[in-house]
Design a protein around this motif. Structure first.
Motif, PDB file in Angstrom:
ATOM      1  N   ASP A  48       7.666   5.821  -7.303  1.00 58.73           N
ATOM      2  CA  ASP A  48       6.463   5.802  -6.479  1.00 58.73           C
ATOM      3  C   ASP A  48       5.496   6.862  -6.994  1.00 58.73           C
ATOM      4  OD1 ASP A  48       7.400   3.823  -4.694  1.00 58.73           O
ATOM      5  OD2 ASP A  48       8.628   5.320  -3.703  1.00 58.73           O
ATOM      6  N   GLY A  49       5.294   6.871  -8.264  1.00 55.20           N
ATOM      7  CA  GLY A  49       4.523   7.923  -8.897  1.00 55.20           C
ATOM      8  C   GLY A  49       3.124   8.056  -8.354  1.00 55.20           C
ATOM      9  N   PRO A  50       2.569   9.274  -8.314  1.00 55.96           N
ATOM     10  CA  PRO A  50       1.236   9.489  -7.762  1.00 55.96           C
ATOM     11  C   PRO A  50       0.167   8.899  -8.664  1.00 55.96           C
ATOM     12  CG  PRO A  50       2.052  11.506  -8.753  1.00 55.96           C
ATOM     13  CD  PRO A  50       3.181  10.522  -8.796  1.00 55.96           C
ATOM     14  N   VAL A  51      -0.952   8.553  -8.076  1.00 59.80           N
ATOM     15  CA  VAL A  51      -2.086   8.051  -8.834  1.00 59.80           C
ATOM     16  C   VAL A  51      -2.673   9.204  -9.643  1.00 59.80           C
ATOM     17  CG1 VAL A  51      -4.388   7.056  -8.648  1.00 59.80           C
ATOM     18  CG2 VAL A  51      -2.571   6.290  -7.124  1.00 59.80           C
ATOM     19  N   ALA A  52      -2.835   8.955 -10.933  1.00 59.57           N
ATOM     20  CA  ALA A  52      -3.319  10.011 -11.819  1.00 59.57           C
ATOM     21  C   ALA A  52      -4.768  10.365 -11.490  1.00 59.57           C
ATOM     22  CB  ALA A  52      -3.213   9.559 -13.275  1.00 59.57           C
ATOM     23  N   ASP A  53      -5.084  11.624 -11.703  1.00 54.29           N
ATOM     24  CA  ASP A  53      -6.464  12.048 -11.503  1.00 54.29           C
ATOM     25  C   ASP A  53      -7.344  11.431 -12.578  1.00 54.29           C
ATOM     26  OD1 ASP A  53      -5.669  13.533  -9.364  1.00 54.29           O
ATOM     27  OD2 ASP A  53      -5.401  15.384 -10.531  1.00 54.29           O
ATOM     28  N   GLY A  54      -8.562  11.114 -12.218  1.00 54.94           N
ATOM     29  CA  GLY A  54      -9.483  10.488 -13.158  1.00 54.94           C
ATOM     30  C   GLY A  54     -10.907  10.828 -12.808  1.00 54.94           C
ATOM     31  N   PRO A  55     -11.833  10.082 -13.424  1.00 54.11           N
ATOM     32  CA  PRO A  55     -13.250  10.357 -13.148  1.00 54.11           C
ATOM     33  C   PRO A  55     -13.615  10.190 -11.684  1.00 54.11           C
ATOM     34  CG  PRO A  55     -12.992   8.947 -15.082  1.00 54.11           C
ATOM     35  CD  PRO A  55     -11.643   9.043 -14.443  1.00 54.11           C
ATOM     36  N   GLY A  56     -12.919   9.301 -11.004  1.00 58.40           N
ATOM     37  CA  GLY A  56     -13.261   9.070  -9.596  1.00 58.40           C
ATOM     38  C   GLY A  56     -12.409   9.856  -8.641  1.00 58.40           C
ATOM     39  N   SER A  57     -11.802  10.945  -9.071  1.00 58.11           N
ATOM     40  CA  SER A  57     -10.895  11.677  -8.193  1.00 58.11           C
ATOM     41  C   SER A  57     -11.619  12.264  -6.986  1.00 58.11           C
ATOM     42  CB  SER A  57     -10.198  12.795  -8.981  1.00 58.11           C
ATOM     43  OG  SER A  57     -11.179  13.668  -9.560  1.00 58.11           O
ATOM     44  N   GLY A  58     -12.882  12.673  -7.149  1.00 55.34           N
ATOM     45  CA  GLY A  58     -13.619  13.224  -6.017  1.00 55.34           C
ATOM     46  C   GLY A  58     -13.884  12.175  -4.949  1.00 55.34           C
ATOM     47  N   VAL A  59     -14.250  10.967  -5.387  1.00 58.94           N
ATOM     48  CA  VAL A  59     -14.488   9.883  -4.432  1.00 58.94           C
ATOM     49  C   VAL A  59     -13.185   9.507  -3.743  1.00 58.94           C
ATOM     50  CG1 VAL A  59     -15.323   7.525  -4.167  1.00 58.94           C
ATOM     51  CG2 VAL A  59     -16.422   9.060  -5.797  1.00 58.94           C
ATOM     52  N   LEU A  60     -12.082   9.483  -4.522  1.00 62.06           N
ATOM     53  CA  LEU A  60     -10.781   9.170  -3.932  1.00 62.06           C
ATOM     54  C   LEU A  60     -10.380  10.220  -2.901  1.00 62.06           C
ATOM     55  CD1 LEU A  60      -8.592   7.868  -6.909  1.00 62.06           C
ATOM     56  CD2 LEU A  60      -9.441   6.591  -4.941  1.00 62.06           C
ATOM     57  N   ALA A  61     -10.625  11.480  -3.220  1.00 64.18           N
ATOM     58  CA  ALA A  61     -10.262  12.545  -2.283  1.00 64.18           C
ATOM     59  C   ALA A  61     -11.035  12.408  -0.972  1.00 64.18           C
ATOM     60  CB  ALA A  61     -10.526  13.906  -2.919  1.00 64.18           C
ATOM     61  N   ALA A  62     -12.328  12.059  -1.064  1.00 66.32           N
ATOM     62  CA  ALA A  62     -13.111  11.873   0.156  1.00 66.32           C
ATOM     63  C   ALA A  62     -12.599  10.678   0.961  1.00 66.32           C
ATOM     64  CB  ALA A  62     -14.583  11.675  -0.202  1.00 66.32           C
ATOM     65  N   PHE A  63     -12.205   9.618   0.247  1.00 65.79           N
ATOM     66  CA  PHE A  63     -11.682   8.442   0.940  1.00 65.79           C
ATOM     67  C   PHE A  63     -10.347   8.741   1.619  1.00 65.79           C
ATOM     68  CE2 PHE A  63      -9.002   4.522   0.385  1.00 65.79           C
ATOM     69  CZ  PHE A  63      -9.467   3.885   1.529  1.00 65.79           C
ATOM     70  N   LEU A  64      -9.468   9.466   0.949  1.00 71.01           N
ATOM     71  CA  LEU A  64      -8.177   9.807   1.539  1.00 71.01           C
ATOM     72  C   LEU A  64      -8.339  10.744   2.730  1.00 71.01           C
ATOM     73  CD1 LEU A  64      -5.997  10.304  -1.673  1.00 71.01           C
ATOM     74  CD2 LEU A  64      -6.126   8.312  -0.171  1.00 71.01           C
ATOM     75  N   ALA A  65      -9.391  11.546   2.734  1.00 70.31           N
ATOM     76  CA  ALA A  65      -9.628  12.448   3.852  1.00 70.31           C
ATOM     77  C   ALA A  65     -10.177  11.701   5.070  1.00 70.31           C
ATOM     78  CB  ALA A  65     -10.590  13.563   3.439  1.00 70.31           C
ATOM     79  N   ALA A  66     -10.925  10.600   4.836  1.00 70.46           N
ATOM     80  CA  ALA A  66     -11.506   9.832   5.945  1.00 70.46           C
ATOM     81  C   ALA A  66     -11.371   8.343   5.647  1.00 70.46           C
ATOM     82  CB  ALA A  66     -12.969  10.213   6.148  1.00 70.46           C
ATOM     83  N   PRO A  67     -10.150   7.790   5.721  1.00 67.70           N
ATOM     84  CA  PRO A  67      -9.981   6.368   5.380  1.00 67.70           C
ATOM     85  C   PRO A  67     -10.615   5.414   6.387  1.00 67.70           C
ATOM     86  CG  PRO A  67      -7.934   7.283   6.234  1.00 67.70           C
ATOM     87  CD  PRO A  67      -8.877   8.437   6.076  1.00 67.70           C
ATOM     88  N   ASP A  68     -10.923   5.890   7.605  1.00 69.00           N
ATOM     89  CA  ASP A  68     -11.515   5.010   8.605  1.00 69.00           C
ATOM     90  C   ASP A  68     -13.029   4.898   8.476  1.00 69.00           C
ATOM     91  OD1 ASP A  68      -8.976   4.706   9.596  1.00 69.00           O
ATOM     92  OD2 ASP A  68      -9.204   6.231  11.154  1.00 69.00           O
ATOM     93  N   ASP A  69     -13.619   5.704   7.621  1.00 74.10           N
ATOM     94  CA  ASP A  69     -15.069   5.667   7.420  1.00 74.10           C
ATOM     95  C   ASP A  69     -15.385   4.556   6.430  1.00 74.10           C
ATOM     96  OD1 ASP A  69     -17.756   6.092   6.802  1.00 74.10           O
ATOM     97  OD2 ASP A  69     -17.594   8.264   7.069  1.00 74.10           O
ATOM     98  N   ASP A  70     -15.992   3.472   6.912  1.00 71.06           N
ATOM     99  CA  ASP A  70     -16.262   2.328   6.045  1.00 71.06           C
ATOM    100  C   ASP A  70     -17.260   2.659   4.946  1.00 71.06           C
ATOM    101  OD1 ASP A  70     -14.519   0.708   7.447  1.00 71.06           O
ATOM    102  OD2 ASP A  70     -16.063  -0.052   8.811  1.00 71.06           O
ATOM    103  N   THR A  71     -18.188   3.557   5.205  1.00 74.07           N
ATOM    104  CA  THR A  71     -19.169   3.922   4.180  1.00 74.07           C
ATOM    105  C   THR A  71     -18.504   4.641   3.018  1.00 74.07           C
ATOM    106  OG1 THR A  71     -20.881   4.119   5.888  1.00 74.07           O
ATOM    107  CG2 THR A  71     -21.320   5.149   3.756  1.00 74.07           C
ATOM    108  N   VAL A  72     -17.641   5.593   3.329  1.00 73.57           N
ATOM    109  CA  VAL A  72     -16.908   6.312   2.274  1.00 73.57           C
ATOM    110  C   VAL A  72     -15.965   5.364   1.548  1.00 73.57           C
ATOM    111  CG1 VAL A  72     -15.288   8.199   1.834  1.00 73.57           C
ATOM    112  CG2 VAL A  72     -17.112   8.482   3.522  1.00 73.57           C
TER     113      VAL A  72
END
Length: 711
Positions: A301-325
């Motif tokens: 169950d390896g973690p998703v590697a960091d990439g160019p979109g890691s900042g966007v992913l981090a914001a999404f993981l912090a607020a998954p219920d926000d449809d805009t994010v």
């Protein structure tokens, strides 16, 4: 008094709604009221009060409509709503609780007239007698039952800004919301204290726990595992859909499929698993579990590697219920999963995809297509309901999850009963009720359902109620009429009970058989599934049962050439009139009171209907014997007497016909008689031999006159 909006006659409303006008249903009642409304109104101008009320009621009503609640009444500043009155999906209690939470949040955001309104919400689940026409045309007072009072009392004890639930509701929403126990309360009018829980919010996605061995799914498991292995080995992505009704064990099968394929050609397989909760807070919220790093960092169950979109992913993981994010993170999530597949084989598993929003379905389709274009080892495994018509991308395979057979059902029940510490011998009695459903088996084995209404566990009843509510009014009326009787269901009997013309019930019965709710047992007889029959019979009120029995007796009298008695409820209409089933029309919705009506008589044991003529039986074909009436009453005769009609003036003649001479027993045509006894056999069984006086026996004299009860 029932208050309704103008919608034509009540009979027309009933006919437009469904043939059976009232049902006993398990519903969830929500009661909401403003905290300190009296003090608030006293310090406001009347115009401000009107503006505040409009904003408050408008906000509450809009939230209730969104969660498919029906406003039953307004009581001052309080609003009472019903969930599960029609179109139940088995999640009525969950929708009511979520509506209570959303009402609190909406009033906090809106603050009508600049005033912060705080409300209390009480939610209770129980059985009511529901006037279907009242619910259909927006009438107040459509539901009657003690659960309404319970919801109002719970609301009074709720903390300001809180949502409290009863024990039944708490069990129905377990695992779907976050809740904590409050103090045990003694509610006004309740004999026993009541445990109360406060709901604090919707629960996050949690992996299901499967502790019982998988039973009876070897073929489905082997087929799905083979498809996944082939897709990963050949680097040709495939979509595997496990299709089955709720409670069929499809989630458990998905869990086993992801575990079965752990390595491909010696390379570990990475598993990304998520589940779609009912009515998710965000359209793409389940996607967060597919890209969220695992705490243990394991290879499988390896973690998703960091990439160019890691900042966007981090914001999404912090607020998954926000449809805009979430919308901004769609591309980053897809590239992250494709990057995982480029390093090692990946299985993306999504449970209950039929609950997912269209945005999540589009994401999975795009992920599957992109992996195919790049030739990556990726497989998508999903579960969905049998009625799902969502098109699958190619290549894809649907694997049906059928009900378990009797042997596998017995094995599963023994496992579950042993785990619950109950006798395994109960499995033989429960097999017929379970009907091959693992969820129903779990409900029956987990606890003794003797304390439940009708002996049916609440979890099992919710599943069956959802199946019944997917039927239209005509099909459900036929099923309810069939469930009211024991023995095979015959089309002629159903038509008599519903007041339908001949030939109308046959196609409906065949459609119910195609849906798996009934099965054909004889040439013209059908049997209702055991659990479905129990739940359907529980929906019938005493008044409707009495109407069914009365109509059936009237139809049998008509078929036998006898005139139906007055008040049998047989529909009468002139030529060209629209047929309206008047069951319950004009009666009070309170069907209680009085003696319990006799059960609807069963069909004949041989499967033939009692309304069909049977050669050699009186009243159906052949001669009818003249039946003397009581003194002064008219006599009706059949063909054997030429249809003569007269009166019996001599009381002795009536007595001789009723009791017979001293050396004979009067019998119906074709009935055997015994000339030896002086007392009829049925009378001797009831009163004992001549000269004997026993407890609770009627003493009779010569000629059969009753002398009174023995001491």
């Amino acid at each position: 008094m029932l208050i309704t909006t103008p919608a034509g006659s009540r009979e027309a409303v009933i006919a437009a709604c469904r043939p059976v006008p009232e049902e006993r249903r398990t519903v969830t009642v929500l009661f909401v009221d403003i905290v300190g409304s009296t003090r608030l109104v006293e310090r406001l101008d009347p115009e401000d009060v009107r503006a505040l009320q409009r904003a408050y009621f408008g906000t509450v009503a809009s939230v209730l409509r969104r969660w498919r609640g029906v406003v039953e009444k307004y009581v001052g500043d309080a609003v009472m709503a019903l969930f599960g009155t029609s179109g139940s999906d088995g999640l009525d209690a969950y929708r009511a609780v979520r509506a209570g939470l959303d009402i609190q949040a909406a009033l906090e955001r809106r603050r009508p007239a600049g005033i912060r309104l705080r409300v209390r919400v009480g939610v209770a689940t129980g059985e009511v007698l529901l006037d279907l026409a009242g619910v259909h045309d927006g009438g107040h007072g459509a539901a009657s039952g003690a659960v309404i009072t319970t919801a109002a009392r719970l609301q009074e004890h709720a903390p300001p800004g809180g949502v409290v639930v009863c024990p039944v509701t708490r069990t129905a929403v377990a695992g779907l919301v976050e809740q904590r126990p409050l103090a045990t309360l003694t509610l006004a009018g309740k004999a026993l204290p009541l445990d109360v829980w406060r709901v604090t919010g919707a629960a996050g996605s949690r992996p299901a726990r499967h502790r019982v061995p998988l039973v009876g799914r070897r073929r489905e498991l082997a087929g799905a595992a083979d498809e996944v292995t082939r897709a990963l080995r050949e680097r040709r992505p495939r979509w595997i859909s496990l299709v089955g009704p709720p409670g069929s064990g499809r989630s458990r099968l998905l869990h086993e499929v992801t575990r079965a394929v752990s390595h491909v050609d010696g390379v570990p397989v990475r598993r990304r698993v998520t589940a779609c909760p009912p009515y998710p807070c965000g359209e793409l919220a389940p996607l967060a579990d597919l890209v969220r790093p695992r705490p243990d960092g394991s290879v499988a169950d390896g973690p998703v590697a960091d990439g160019p979109g890691s900042g966007v992913l981090a914001a999404f993981l912090a607020a998954p219920d926000d449809d805009t994010v979430a919308a901004r993170a769609v591309v980053a999530c897809r590239e992250a999963l494709l990057g995982l597949a480029a390093d090692a084989p990946v299985v993306v598993a999504v449970d209950d995809l039929d609950r997912a929003a269209p945005a999540l379905r589009r994401f999975l389709h795009q992920l599957h297509v992109a992996a195919g274009e790049r030739g990556l080892p990726l497989a998508v495994v999903t579960t969905c309901g049998s009625g799902s018509a969502d098109p699958l991308p190619t290549p894809a395979r649907r694997i049906p999850v059928e009900p378990l057979g009797p042997l596998d059902t017995g094995r599963l029940l023994r496992h579950l009963l042993d785990r619950a510490g109950r006798p395994a011998a109960l499995a033989a009695r429960l097999v017929a009720l379970v009907g091959g459903s693992p969820a129903v088996a779990t409900a029956y084995a987990s606890a003794d359902p003797a304390g439940e209404p009708g002996g049916v566990p609440a979890a099992a009843r919710r599943l069956v109620d959802a199946r019944l509510d997917r039927l239209d009014g005509t099909h459900r009326a036929v099923l309810l009429a069939g469930a009211a009787r024991s023995g095979p269901v015959v089309a002629a009997s159903v038509e008599a009970m519903l007041g339908w013309p001949a030939g109308r019930a046959g196609p409906v019965l065949r459609a119910l058989a195609a849906a798996g709710l009934i099965r054909q047992v004889t040439a013209d007889g059908w049997a209702v599934d055991a659990l479905v029959a129990r739940v359907a019979a529980m929906r019938l009120s005493r008044a409707v049962r009495a109407d069914f029995a009365r109509r059936l007796r009237a139809a049998k009298d008509t078929a036998a050439g006898r005139v139906p008695a007055a008040g049998t409820g047989v529909p009468s209409r002139g030529a060209g009139e629209r047929e309206v089933c008047p069951l319950g029309a004009g009666r009070s919705r309170r069907s209680g009171g009085g003696a319990r009506p006799a059960p609807v008589p069963p069909d004949r044991p041989d499967g033939s209907d009692a309304l069909c003529p049977v050669p050699g039986q009186p009243g159906r074909s052949g001669a009818l014997r003249a039946v003397p009436a009581r003194p002064g009453q008219p006599v009706r005769a059949g063909p054997a007497t030429g249809g003569a009609t007269g009166t019996v003036a001599d009381a002795a003649e009536w007595s001789r016909w009723r009791n017979g001479p001293a050396s004979a027993v009067t019998a119906w045509p074709g009935q055997r008689t015994d000339p030896s006894p002086a007392v009829p056999a049925w009378q001797e069984r009831r009163t004992g031999p001549p000269g004997r006086v026993g407890r609770n026996r009627r003493r009779t004299g010569s000629g059969g006159q009753a002398l009174g009860l023995a001491a």
